[in-house]
Design a protein around this motif. Structure first.
Motif, PDB file in Angstrom:
ATOM      1  N   LEU A  55       0.983  -1.228  -0.003  1.00 12.77           N
ATOM      2  CA  LEU A  55      -0.008   0.043   0.121  1.00 12.77           C
ATOM      3  C   LEU A  55       0.706   1.295   0.032  1.00 12.77           C
ATOM      4  O   LEU A  55       1.848   1.353   0.795  1.00 12.77           O
ATOM      5  N   LEU A  56       0.715   2.120  -0.958  1.00 13.35           N
ATOM      6  CA  LEU A  56       1.163   3.379  -0.753  1.00 13.35           C
ATOM      7  C   LEU A  56       0.494   4.456  -0.412  1.00 13.35           C
ATOM      8  O   LEU A  56       0.709   5.311   0.319  1.00 13.35           O
ATOM      9  N   GLY A  57      -0.932   4.381  -0.644  1.00 17.94           N
ATOM     10  CA  GLY A  57      -1.937   5.413  -0.272  1.00 17.94           C
ATOM     11  C   GLY A  57      -3.104   4.651   0.160  1.00 17.94           C
ATOM     12  O   GLY A  57      -3.537   4.071  -0.501  1.00 17.94           O
ATOM     13  N   ALA A  58      -3.646   5.059   1.161  1.00 17.90           N
ATOM     14  CA  ALA A  58      -4.868   4.633   1.653  1.00 17.90           C
ATOM     15  C   ALA A  58      -5.941   5.413   1.095  1.00 17.90           C
ATOM     16  O   ALA A  58      -6.190   6.739   1.021  1.00 17.90           O
ATOM     17  N   SER A  59      -6.838   4.831   1.074  1.00  7.22           N
ATOM     18  CA  SER A  59      -8.367   5.586   0.538  1.00  7.22           C
ATOM     19  C   SER A  59      -8.828   6.750   1.358  1.00  7.22           C
ATOM     20  O   SER A  59      -8.564   6.569   2.642  1.00  7.22           O
ATOM     21  N   GLY A  60      -8.940   7.725   0.921  1.00  8.48           N
ATOM     22  CA  GLY A  60      -9.159   8.976   1.660  1.00  8.48           C
ATOM     23  C   GLY A  60     -10.616   9.412   1.757  1.00  8.48           C
ATOM     24  O   GLY A  60     -10.853  10.590   1.950  1.00  8.48           O
ATOM     25  N   GLY A  61     -11.509   8.530   1.656  1.00  7.65           N
ATOM     26  CA  GLY A  61     -12.871   8.715   1.945  1.00  7.65           C
ATOM     27  C   GLY A  61     -13.855   7.577   1.574  1.00  7.65           C
ATOM     28  O   GLY A  61     -13.153   6.463   1.123  1.00  7.65           O
ATOM     29  N   PHE A  62     -15.098   7.844   1.444  1.00  5.45           N
ATOM     30  CA  PHE A  62     -15.839   6.573   0.972  1.00  5.45           C
ATOM     31  C   PHE A  62     -15.643   6.284  -0.546  1.00  5.45           C
ATOM     32  O   PHE A  62     -15.355   5.364  -0.896  1.00  5.45           O
ATOM     33  N   VAL A  63     -15.821   7.639  -1.213  1.00  5.04           N
ATOM     34  CA  VAL A  63     -15.670   7.489  -2.698  1.00  5.04           C
ATOM     35  C   VAL A  63     -14.157   7.780  -2.903  1.00  5.04           C
ATOM     36  O   VAL A  63     -13.801   9.062  -3.068  1.00  5.04           O
ATOM     37  N   SER A  64     -13.339   6.570  -2.782  1.00  2.18           N
ATOM     38  CA  SER A  64     -12.005   7.000  -3.168  1.00  2.18           C
ATOM     39  C   SER A  64     -11.499   5.613  -3.294  1.00  2.18           C
ATOM     40  O   SER A  64     -12.147   4.508  -3.259  1.00  2.18           O
ATOM     41  N   ALA A  65     -10.171   5.327  -3.441  1.00  5.26           N
ATOM     42  CA  ALA A  65      -9.421   4.106  -3.989  1.00  5.26           C
ATOM     43  C   ALA A  65      -8.033   4.138  -3.118  1.00  5.26           C
ATOM     44  O   ALA A  65      -7.304   5.165  -2.956  1.00  5.26           O
ATOM     45  N   ALA A  66      -7.739   2.961  -2.825  1.00  8.88           N
ATOM     46  CA  ALA A  66      -6.225   2.798  -2.308  1.00  8.88           C
ATOM     47  C   ALA A  66      -5.156   2.635  -3.738  1.00  8.88           C
ATOM     48  O   ALA A  66      -5.815   2.295  -4.616  1.00  8.88           O
ATOM     49  N   ILE A  67      -3.982   3.020  -3.382  1.00  9.72           N
ATOM     50  CA  ILE A  67      -3.025   2.937  -4.322  1.00  9.72           C
ATOM     51  C   ILE A  67      -1.849   2.102  -3.998  1.00  9.72           C
ATOM     52  O   ILE A  67      -1.526   2.245  -2.825  1.00  9.72           O
ATOM     53  N   HIS A  68      -1.370   1.393  -4.737  1.00  7.87           N
ATOM     54  CA  HIS A  68      -0.270   0.219  -4.568  1.00  7.87           C
ATOM     55  C   HIS A  68       1.008   0.437  -5.392  1.00  7.87           C
ATOM     56  O   HIS A  68       0.904   1.143  -6.255  1.00  7.87           O
ATOM     57  N   ALA A  69       1.905  -0.019  -4.759  1.00  4.64           N
ATOM     58  CA  ALA A  69       3.243   0.066  -5.272  1.00  4.64           C
ATOM     59  C   ALA A  69       3.337  -0.926  -6.467  1.00  4.64           C
ATOM     60  O   ALA A  69       3.029  -2.049  -6.483  1.00  4.64           O
ATOM     61  N   PRO A  70       3.562  -0.358  -7.710  1.00  8.54           N
ATOM     62  CA  PRO A  70       3.607  -1.277  -8.919  1.00  8.54           C
ATOM     63  C   PRO A  70       4.613  -2.122  -9.179  1.00  8.54           C
ATOM     64  O   PRO A  70       4.753  -2.923 -10.101  1.00  8.54           O
ATOM     65  N   THR A  71       5.668  -1.953  -8.352  1.00  9.96           N
ATOM     66  CA  THR A  71       6.940  -2.677  -8.438  1.00  9.96           C
ATOM     67  C   THR A  71       7.502  -2.636  -7.075  1.00  9.96           C
ATOM     68  O   THR A  71       7.300  -1.734  -6.305  1.00  9.96           O
ATOM     69  N   SER A  72       8.462  -3.593  -7.009  1.00 11.30           N
ATOM     70  CA  SER A  72       9.304  -3.665  -5.666  1.00 11.30           C
ATOM     71  C   SER A  72      10.378  -2.433  -5.943  1.00 11.30           C
ATOM     72  O   SER A  72      10.866  -2.518  -6.906  1.00 11.30           O
ATOM     73  N   GLY A  73      10.731  -1.915  -4.713  1.00  9.13           N
ATOM     74  CA  GLY A  73      11.889  -0.942  -4.748  1.00  9.13           C
ATOM     75  C   GLY A  73      11.708  -0.052  -3.746  1.00  9.13           C
ATOM     76  O   GLY A  73      11.277  -0.088  -2.518  1.00  9.13           O
ATOM     77  N   THR A  74      12.479   1.267  -3.832  1.00  5.18           N
ATOM     78  CA  THR A  74      12.585   2.321  -2.795  1.00  5.18           C
ATOM     79  C   THR A  74      11.565   3.627  -2.980  1.00  5.18           C
ATOM     80  O   THR A  74      11.840   3.914  -4.154  1.00  5.18           O
ATOM     81  N   ILE A  75      11.212   3.940  -1.981  1.00  6.41           N
ATOM     82  CA  ILE A  75      10.499   5.380  -2.165  1.00  6.41           C
ATOM     83  C   ILE A  75      11.463   6.210  -2.329  1.00  6.41           C
ATOM     84  O   ILE A  75      12.206   6.647  -1.370  1.00  6.41           O
ATOM     85  N   GLN A  76      11.443   7.059  -3.403  1.00  6.48           N
ATOM     86  CA  GLN A  76      12.597   8.008  -3.708  1.00  6.48           C
ATOM     87  C   GLN A  76      12.020   9.394  -3.314  1.00  6.48           C
ATOM     88  O   GLN A  76      12.707  10.204  -2.550  1.00  6.48           O
ATOM     89  N   ALA A  77      10.642   9.616  -3.286  1.00 11.55           N
ATOM     90  CA  ALA A  77      10.313  11.019  -2.958  1.00 11.55           C
ATOM     91  C   ALA A  77       8.832  10.695  -2.861  1.00 11.55           C
ATOM     92  O   ALA A  77       8.131   9.920  -3.427  1.00 11.55           O
ATOM     93  N   ILE A  78       8.083  11.897  -2.220  1.00 12.90           N
ATOM     94  CA  ILE A  78       6.807  12.059  -2.276  1.00 12.90           C
ATOM     95  C   ILE A  78       6.480  13.553  -2.400  1.00 12.90           C
ATOM     96  O   ILE A  78       6.784  14.263  -1.878  1.00 12.90           O
ATOM     97  N   GLN A  79       6.135  13.893  -3.846  1.00 17.30           N
ATOM     98  CA  GLN A  79       6.350  15.296  -4.210  1.00 17.30           C
ATOM     99  C   GLN A  79       5.061  15.492  -5.390  1.00 17.30           C
ATOM    100  O   GLN A  79       4.535  14.586  -5.995  1.00 17.30           O
TER     101      GLN A  79
END
Ligand code: SF4
Ligand code: SF4
Lengths: 539, 379
Positions: A65-89
């Motif tokens: 999981l990279l991002g959790a659902s932010g409300g009822f109408v929303s969706a979770a976001i997942h890492a598309p591959t294995s690796g390192t989080i370089q930035a959140i920007q």
């Protein structure tokens, strides 16, 4: 088979844009080499953005999981591959505004390793429908046809509605796109498996797969896959744009019309895209969240048109490079189909869950001639699948008679572009409709804000008035007390006549005091509204 | 492609504000709004198809009425085109004559004129049509009245004699035909040769003949028979007196069907207009066949077919909604019948259409179709 019309209906209007599907319809779905980095936007769906749950430097598996659902109408976001989080920007994304959006940047480690904890269920029928919905929600699955509406919501119909039919949208009426057709040709069994899961989750007995007749191979593959299963039917539909629009597809298959401002479930139908069915199957049977999708890369400006399985977060640039690059006379790069897709002003933009196509159009292929005045030819009226009068709506938008727009049903327009496609005066009708909608929404927000300010100032005035009254009451009470004390030394009869008056006054004031308490509830309500009001523009 | 019905509007666009749209960075790529492909239809294509559809009838009218007819057509069309060019140039805009709409207006006007109309009628008409019929409103798309018809109405009221002098169909090459030189002389001087005046060859149109004679107490049969010798065959083929475009109902109808096939027009206006005129014609003919001519007569004489397929269907000045078009067409037809039968001008078409042009905005407003997902009740 009550709900499915025995004869296919025809929806009003529609157009026949040139298909251009021959460019890619024989291109098998191919994987893509791992790009150098993936830029995963935290808002790829309809509704609220996701909330990041990782930090820079974190190591992630594919599917984490990279991002959790932010409300009822929303969706979770997942890492598309294995690796390192370089930035959140912030990073530019495919959005008409050219805005940037918060994205998680991942440096792939090359192993592309799924989280070993992700487990599927071989027999989904053993699962409870609510468990299926939860897993679909957790996997971040959204409508892959392009609308990106969270899928679990569409699998949770309100209790008071009966769902008679699951309608699989495999129409793919947008020209150029062939990703759904290829998916059906190559993975028909998985489509059926996905349908089975959805039927189980919805507790619905019947499914129709609608495919346009210009995809005979996909139809054949699907018919073979559902052979012997009488509850799933493949229906070949006459080619007509925008048949892939939910409302039009429902009308063609069932003969029913979704009420204006209503939802398909109001007429007993749930519509899911065919690619969504496969994503649901992958989630339930394999345990994989949604981290990639099939993208048709095509158009006269693409050197080697192809159907590519692309990881979410891959830059359009990388995908185009994988397909041999852009030809020099490319005029437009479009995300999605040519009728409803979004023209990009830069190509370092990530592929998201709703990206069904990447189109590079040359000047000859794309529109863009000068706009002339409307000659009132009525072609747009005849082409509109909603039976709107586009020329009138455009006129109101153009002349800023914004208040007139809701009266001519602007908000029922699905922005399919059929009207603009046929317009001999080259009027960018859809552009005017968007302008009108945005202006109206902005005005609506303004009005709400104003009403809120007014409400607040009123509340303040009332409070001040109350406080003043309260003070006066206290003063009087004090006076009365003093008087009572004084009268202690006076005659008892005076007390008898005096005290009722006082007590009367007190009750009267008591009344207002209760009122003021009732009124005192207002501020918290206000705050709730304020919070909502301010959060709106961010949505 | 799945389009959700409730959330599209508010959610996808809510953070796309107008301000940020303007703040987009410059780019070599074009990023205009969807759709990104176009069907290829264009205004010049429409205009040139309509002109093409008019060609057979136009050529026949030249064959039937001789060289003067050619002059009338050329002068009117040229005047219209030149007027449009100059007027738009005066406003420092690119000349729109390439869209052929002025040429079409000129041609349509010419087809409503008497075949031997003097040159100045053509020039005045051409200028009026473009200047007061179209450009004062702001050009193509903004005019309320059909420019060709409003010009014809103006000419008819201002110059009734010139506008109702109808020559025999003398032919282009036949015995009675005018030599080329004589034709030039006729148009520019009103005389063919010294001493010979035009009246020598003038005749009445079938509709004019019927109205005049019936108002004198004769029956339709007496009016059209006898010396006048009305022939259905000649009228259908265009071999009768009348304005250029009132000639061959057959070729005009063929042109109209061509337009239908090309999807330039839809059936709504022509069909309802023909019905609007012919249904009352049938009724009254059945009531008293000696006072009211039969519907075939109404169909093939005067400008009914020209009006139904080419005039009432003028896009700018007719409704855009199907129901509006039907009401518009039927009213045009009915008014035509009324004016033809009881009004002051036997050729009532132009008046009927021009009157109905004024009703178009109202018709459009009140005949909006019931949209998808709504019923008449909650619409
Ligand atoms: S298609 Fe274009 S020109 Fe024709 S009526 Fe509609 S907006 Fe006007
Ligand atoms: S874009 Fe809107 S107005 Fe135009 S055809 Fe589609 S639904 Fe109708």
């Amino acid at each position: 088979m009550g709900i499915v019309a025995s004869v296919l209906k025809k929806f009003h209007g529609g157009v026949h844009p040139t298909g251009h599907k021959e460019l890619t319809e024989r291109c098998a779905i191919e994987p893509m080499p791992m790009p150098e980095r993936l830029i995963v936007p935290l808002h790829q769906h309809l509704g609220a953005p996701s909330v990041p749950v990782v930090q820079v430097g974190d190591k992630v598996f594919k599917g984490d999981l990279l991002g959790a659902s932010g409300g009822f109408v929303s969706a979770a976001i997942h890492a598309p591959t294995s690796g390192t989080i370089q930035a959140i920007q912030e990073h530019p994304v495919g959005h008409p505004s050219g805005l940037t959006m918060l994205c998680v940047v991942i440096a792939p480690d090359g192993a592309d390793q799924w989280n070993p904890g992700l487990k599927g269920t071989a027999d989904p029928t053993t699962l409870d429908p609510s468990a299926i919905r939860d897993r679909i929600k957790g996997a971040g699955i959204v409508g892959l046809g392009g609308a990106t509406f969270p899928s679990f919501i569409k699998l949770s119909p309100p209790r008071d509605k009966v769902v008679d039919l699951l309608l699989i949208n495999a129409v793919e009426c947008e020209p150029y796109l062939t990703c759904d057709a290829r998916l059906m040709e190559e993975r028909p069994q998985d489509v059926v498996a996905g349908i089975r899961i959805m039927l189980h989750a919805l507790q619905t007995k019947q499914c129709v797969i609608g495919i346009e007749a210009n995809k005979p191979k996909a139809i054949a593959a699907m018919e073979k896959a559902v052979a012997g299963q009488s509850d799933i039917r493949v229906v070949s539909l006459p080619v007509m744009y925008p048949q892939g629009s939910e409302k039009q597809l429902i009308e063609v298959v069932t003969g029913r019309q979704v009420p204006s401002k209503g939802l398909p479930v109001d007429v007993g139908v749930i519509v899911h895209n065919v690619a969504t069915a496969v994503a649901i199957r992958d989630t339930i049977e394999l345990g994989h969240p949604l981290v990639s999708r099939i993208v048709t890369v095509t158009g006269g400006g693409i050197t080697r048109p192809a159907n590519v399985e692309v990881l979410i977060g891959t830059l359009v640039d990388d995908v185009i490079r994988h397909c041999g690059g852009l030809k020099s006379h490319t005029k437009k790069v479009i995300m999605g189909g040519p009728m409803m897709g979004l023209a990009l002003h830069q190509t370092d933009i990530p592929v998201v869950k709703g990206t069904s196509g990447i189109l590079a159009l040359t000047a000859e292929e794309s529109s863009g001639k000068t706009e002339h005045p409307c000659i009132r030819c009525g072609s747009c009226v005849n082409a509109c699948p909603i039976q709107l009068v586009p020329c009138t709506m455009a006129w109101f938008a153009k002349t800023d008679q914004i208040d007139q727009l809701p009266k001519v049903d602007l908000f029922d327009c699905i922005e399919c572009g059929s009207c603009a496609y046929v317009c001999p005066a080259n009027i960018p009708l859809v552009h005017y409709f968007r302008y009108g909608k945005l202006t109206l929404q902005a005005k609506d927000r303004e009005d709400k804000k104003k009403a809120l300010t007014k409400q607040r100032s009123q509340a303040r005035e009332e409070r001040l008035a109350r406080e003043k009254e309260e003070k006066e009451r206290k003063k009087e009470e004090m006076k009365a007390k003093m008087a009572a004390k004084k009268s202690d030394v006076g005659s008892s009869s005076e007390v008898k006549t005096g005290s009722p008056t006082v007590s009367k006054k007190v009750t009267a004031k008591g009344g207002t005091a209760t009122d003021s308490k009732g009124g005192g509830d207002d501020p918290p309500v206000d705050h709730a509204k304020t919070a909502k009001g301010t959060s709106l523009p961010e949505e | 492609m799945t389009i959700p019905s409730r959330l599209t509007v508010s959610d996808t666009l809510s953070f796309w504000t107008l301000e940020t749209e303007r703040a987009m960075p410059p780019s070599s790529l074009s990023f205009t709004s969807s759709p990104h492909v176009h069907g290829g239809d264009s205004i010049p294509r429409i205009m040139h198809t309509v002109i093409l559809a008019l060609m057979p009838a136009t050529l026949l009218s030249i064959l039937v009425f001789g060289w003067p007819a050619l002059w009338v057509i050329v002068i009117t069309t040229l005047t219209a085109v030149v007027t449009e060019h100059l007027l738009v140039k005066l406003r420092l805009r690119p000349s729109p004559v390439g869209d052929l709409s002025a040429a079409l207006t000129g041609l349509l006007l010419a087809l409503t004129l008497p075949p031997h109309a003097p040159w100045w009628i053509c020039v005045v008409g051409g200028i009026f049509a473009i200047l007061l019929g179209k450009q004062v409103y702001g050009g193509l798309g903004y005019n309320m009245f059909n420019p060709a018809l409003i010009a014809r109405v103006f000419l008819l009221i201002s110059f009734p004699v010139e506008m109702t002098t109808w020559p025999h169909p003398v032919g282009l090459l036949g015995e009675e035909a005018l030599a080329f030189g004589d034709a030039v002389a006729l148009i520019f001087t009103g005389h063919m040769a010294p001493g010979e005046v035009m009246d020598a060859i003038s005749s009445a149109t079938p509709l004019g003949q019927y109205r005049m004679e019936v108002s004198l107490g004769k029956t339709v049969q007496e009016a059209l028979g006898g010396n006048y010798a009305f022939s259905y065959f000649n009228a259908t083929g265009g071999l009768v007196a009348g304005s250029l475009g009132e000639t061959s109902a057959l070729l005009l109808a063929a042109g109209g069907i061509f337009l239908l096939k090309k999807r330039i027009i839809t059936w709504h206006i022509p069909l309802s207009m023909l019905a609007g005129c012919l249904i009352p014609a049938v009724l009254f003919w059945l009531i008293d066949g000696t006072k009211y001519p039969d519907p075939i007569f109404h169909l093939i004489t005067g400008g009914l077919v020209l009006g139904a397929f080419f005039m009432a269907t003028d896009m700018v000045t007719s409704p855009v909604t199907p129901l509006g078009q039907i009401i518009f067409g039927a009213s045009c037809g009915l008014l035509t019948y009324i004016i033809r039968t009881w009004g002051g001008y036997p050729e009532g078409i132009s008046f009927a259409i021009v009157i109905m042009n004024t009703a178009v905005p109202l018709l459009d407003q009140y005949t909006r179709p019931v949209i998808y997902g709504k019923t008449r009740k909650n619409a």
